[in-house]
Design an enzyme around this catalytic site. Structure first.
Site, PDB file in Angstrom:
ATOM      1  N   HIS A 123       6.102  -5.562  12.064  1.00  0.00           N
ATOM      2  CA  HIS A 123       5.480  -4.232  12.007  1.00  0.00           C
ATOM      3  C   HIS A 123       5.029  -3.800  13.405  1.00  0.00           C
ATOM      4  O   HIS A 123       3.873  -3.513  13.660  1.00  0.00           O
ATOM      5  CB  HIS A 123       4.285  -4.275  11.028  1.00  0.00           C
ATOM      6  CG  HIS A 123       3.753  -2.914  10.643  1.00  0.00           C
ATOM      7  ND1 HIS A 123       2.779  -2.272  11.371  1.00  0.00           N
ATOM      8  CD2 HIS A 123       4.028  -2.112   9.596  1.00  0.00           C
ATOM      9  CE1 HIS A 123       2.472  -1.125  10.783  1.00  0.00           C
ATOM     10  NE2 HIS A 123       3.228  -0.997   9.699  1.00  0.00           N
ATOM     11  N   HIS A 176      -7.776  -1.399   5.618  1.00  0.00           N
ATOM     12  CA  HIS A 176      -6.882  -0.403   6.211  1.00  0.00           C
ATOM     13  C   HIS A 176      -7.395   0.975   5.808  1.00  0.00           C
ATOM     14  O   HIS A 176      -8.370   1.103   5.056  1.00  0.00           O
ATOM     15  CB  HIS A 176      -5.456  -0.641   5.717  1.00  0.00           C
ATOM     16  CG  HIS A 176      -4.409   0.133   6.450  1.00  0.00           C
ATOM     17  ND1 HIS A 176      -4.332   0.189   7.820  1.00  0.00           N
ATOM     18  CD2 HIS A 176      -3.375   0.904   5.997  1.00  0.00           C
ATOM     19  CE1 HIS A 176      -3.313   0.952   8.180  1.00  0.00           C
ATOM     20  NE2 HIS A 176      -2.719   1.399   7.098  1.00  0.00           N
ATOM     21  N   ASP A 224       5.923   4.347   5.132  1.00  0.00           N
ATOM     22  CA  ASP A 224       6.817   3.380   5.765  1.00  0.00           C
ATOM     23  C   ASP A 224       6.874   2.063   4.990  1.00  0.00           C
ATOM     24  O   ASP A 224       7.628   1.157   5.364  1.00  0.00           O
ATOM     25  CB  ASP A 224       6.422   3.133   7.220  1.00  0.00           C
ATOM     26  CG  ASP A 224       4.994   2.636   7.393  1.00  0.00           C
ATOM     27  OD1 ASP A 224       4.123   3.057   6.618  1.00  0.00           O
ATOM     28  OD2 ASP A 224       4.739   1.826   8.315  1.00  0.00           O
ATOM     29  N   HIS A 225       6.129   1.988   3.899  1.00  0.00           N
ATOM     30  CA  HIS A 225       6.144   0.795   3.054  1.00  0.00           C
ATOM     31  C   HIS A 225       6.674   1.068   1.643  1.00  0.00           C
ATOM     32  O   HIS A 225       6.875   0.123   0.881  1.00  0.00           O
ATOM     33  CB  HIS A 225       4.740   0.196   2.956  1.00  0.00           C
ATOM     34  CG  HIS A 225       4.220  -0.335   4.247  1.00  0.00           C
ATOM     35  ND1 HIS A 225       4.176  -1.676   4.562  1.00  0.00           N
ATOM     36  CD2 HIS A 225       3.743   0.323   5.352  1.00  0.00           C
ATOM     37  CE1 HIS A 225       3.683  -1.832   5.776  1.00  0.00           C
ATOM     38  NE2 HIS A 225       3.415  -0.632   6.277  1.00  0.00           N
ATOM     39  N   HIS A 232       0.851  -1.193   0.000  1.00  0.00           N
ATOM     40  CA  HIS A 232       0.000   0.000   0.000  1.00  0.00           C
ATOM     41  C   HIS A 232       0.883   1.238   0.000  1.00  0.00           C
ATOM     42  O   HIS A 232       2.109   1.140   0.066  1.00  0.00           O
ATOM     43  CB  HIS A 232      -0.976  -0.008   1.180  1.00  0.00           C
ATOM     44  CG  HIS A 232      -0.335   0.053   2.530  1.00  0.00           C
ATOM     45  ND1 HIS A 232       0.429  -0.982   3.053  1.00  0.00           N
ATOM     46  CD2 HIS A 232      -0.366   1.023   3.502  1.00  0.00           C
ATOM     47  CE1 HIS A 232       0.838  -0.644   4.269  1.00  0.00           C
ATOM     48  NE2 HIS A 232       0.381   0.561   4.558  1.00  0.00           N
TER      49      HIS A 232
END
Length: 380
Positions: free
Chosen positions: A308, A173, A88-89, A84
């Site tokens: 995570h 999410h 942070d990804h 996504h």
């Protein structure tokens, strides 16, 4: 056989011990005779480095720096999957691609990601003059999921006998988030040499053709059909890696015949409940360790790796400490889950081998050795 290397295990922001999210999955083909009677797992390092393609799941800021502490090479990277668009990804993606270019990569690279990632890369290319001397084959997740009759699966052919299927599952999410199912399939052909010799057919180049599945004719005019002399053994290993997700049940269908689930566990259930109660108008839409573990306990999956973690949790494991630490997460999960459980740390490595025979299928059984922790990937 798959080898997982956790390059980042922190949620939202990096800490002194943890970088933000990234996971490398190497696709190992260790079929063949093992030296000195070694097991397949013990022999995983003997495979030629150039024959170890790998997939990157998420690419948080600093991922390329983490890679410098491992033996992973950007030249063997087969695909990148972004779950996504939260930073942070994905904030590490442009830099990693630029470094791949500067290191001399020329082979095409598959990128499976939300459409917004293509827009991000276009903007960075325009503003920073980023040049990639290799084709970036972009696969938009939204288009894959919208195709009628599609199984949400893409195939990456690694060799004639080695392939990788990547399927996508929509999660829950604050933004569209996804899980990737990684299924490695290896066809291992073995030639029945005893049968050939018993029939008076000596070793020759014909044996090699038979093993490759070709029918042949001997000098005497005898036709030999490969199907009569070749055993085609199939080994399959599957892991599911989930992005941010507050509803583990979204993964019900994806977990069928799965050897391992990797899922976020940002908080304990107590902390998650407090966060939701404190600000009812804003739900971070993450999972607690207990929430994930309770779902997996009833899913039939015997192996769970949590990752995570919120920066509030220190890396040590001490249930008696007043400082929040990994024991809090571990106990939260163990309160409802009886299977094999690991809490990932940066550079942790695990071998997943779906071909391992199970002496029993009881959850938590010591006979379930499909997943093994093998130590740290840090090479320095």
């Amino acid at each position: 056989m798959l080898r997982l290397t956790f390059l980042g295990t922190s949620a939202g922001v990096p800490t002194k011990q943890r970088n933000v999210t990234a996971l490398a999955i190497e696709c190992l083909n260790t079929h063949g005779a093992q030296p000195n009677g070694q097991s397949r797992a013990a022999n995983h390092n003997n495979q030629n480095k150039k024959s170890r393609p790998w997939v990157l799941i998420d690419c948080g800021e600093g991922t390329q720096q983490q890679l410098l502490h491992t033996k992973l090479s950007l030249h063997q990277l087969a695909a990148i999957c972004i779950t996504h668009v939260h930073g942070d990804h994905c904030y590490g993606l442009p830099g990693l691609l630029a470094s791949a270019a500067m290191s001399g990569r020329r082979e095409p690279l598959t990128l499976i990601a939300p459409k917004a990632i293509a827009i991000l890369l276009e903007a960075i290319t325009l503003t920073t003059e980023l040049y990639l001397p290799f084709a970036l084959n972009f696969v938009a997740i939204e288009e894959v999921l919208s195709e009628q009759g599609n199984t949400n699966k893409m195939n990456i052919r690694l060799s004639d006998q080695h392939q990788l299927d990547i399927d996508i599952t929509l999660l829950s999410h604050r933004v569209a988030s996804h899980a990737f199912g990684i299924t490695q399939t290896i066809h291992h052909r073995t030639l029945d040499t005893d049968k050939l010799l018993a029939q008076g057919i000596p070793a020759s180049a014909l044996w090699g053709k038979l093993q490759q599945g070709e029918d042949v004719i001997t000098e005497e005019g005898q036709q030999l059909c490969a199907v009569d002399y070749v055993n085609d053994d199939l080994s399959r290993t599957r892991v599911v890696v989930a992005g941010d997700n507050d509803t583990p049940a979204c993964l019900t269908a994806a977990l069928v015949d799965t050897d391992l689930l990797v899922h976020e566990a940002t908080y304990t259930h107590e902390v998650l409940t407090k966060i939701q109660a404190k600000n009812p108008e804003f739900d971070p839409m993450h999972s607690s360790a207990q929430l994930v573990a309770d779902f997996v306990e009833n899913s039939g999956v015997n192996n769970l790796i949590l990752t995570h973690f919120s920066a509030r949790y220190q890396g040590f494991d001490n249930p008696n400490s007043k400082t929040p630490n990994m024991a809090y997460i571990r106990l939260d999960a163990e309160s409802v889950y009886k299977g094999n459980l690991w809490l990932a740390a940066d550079f942790d490595q695990y071998i997943v081998d779906g071909a391992v025979d199970l002496a029993g299928n009881q959850k938590g059984s010591q006979e379930d050795k499909r997943v093994q922790y093998i130590g740290s990937a840090r090479s320095d």
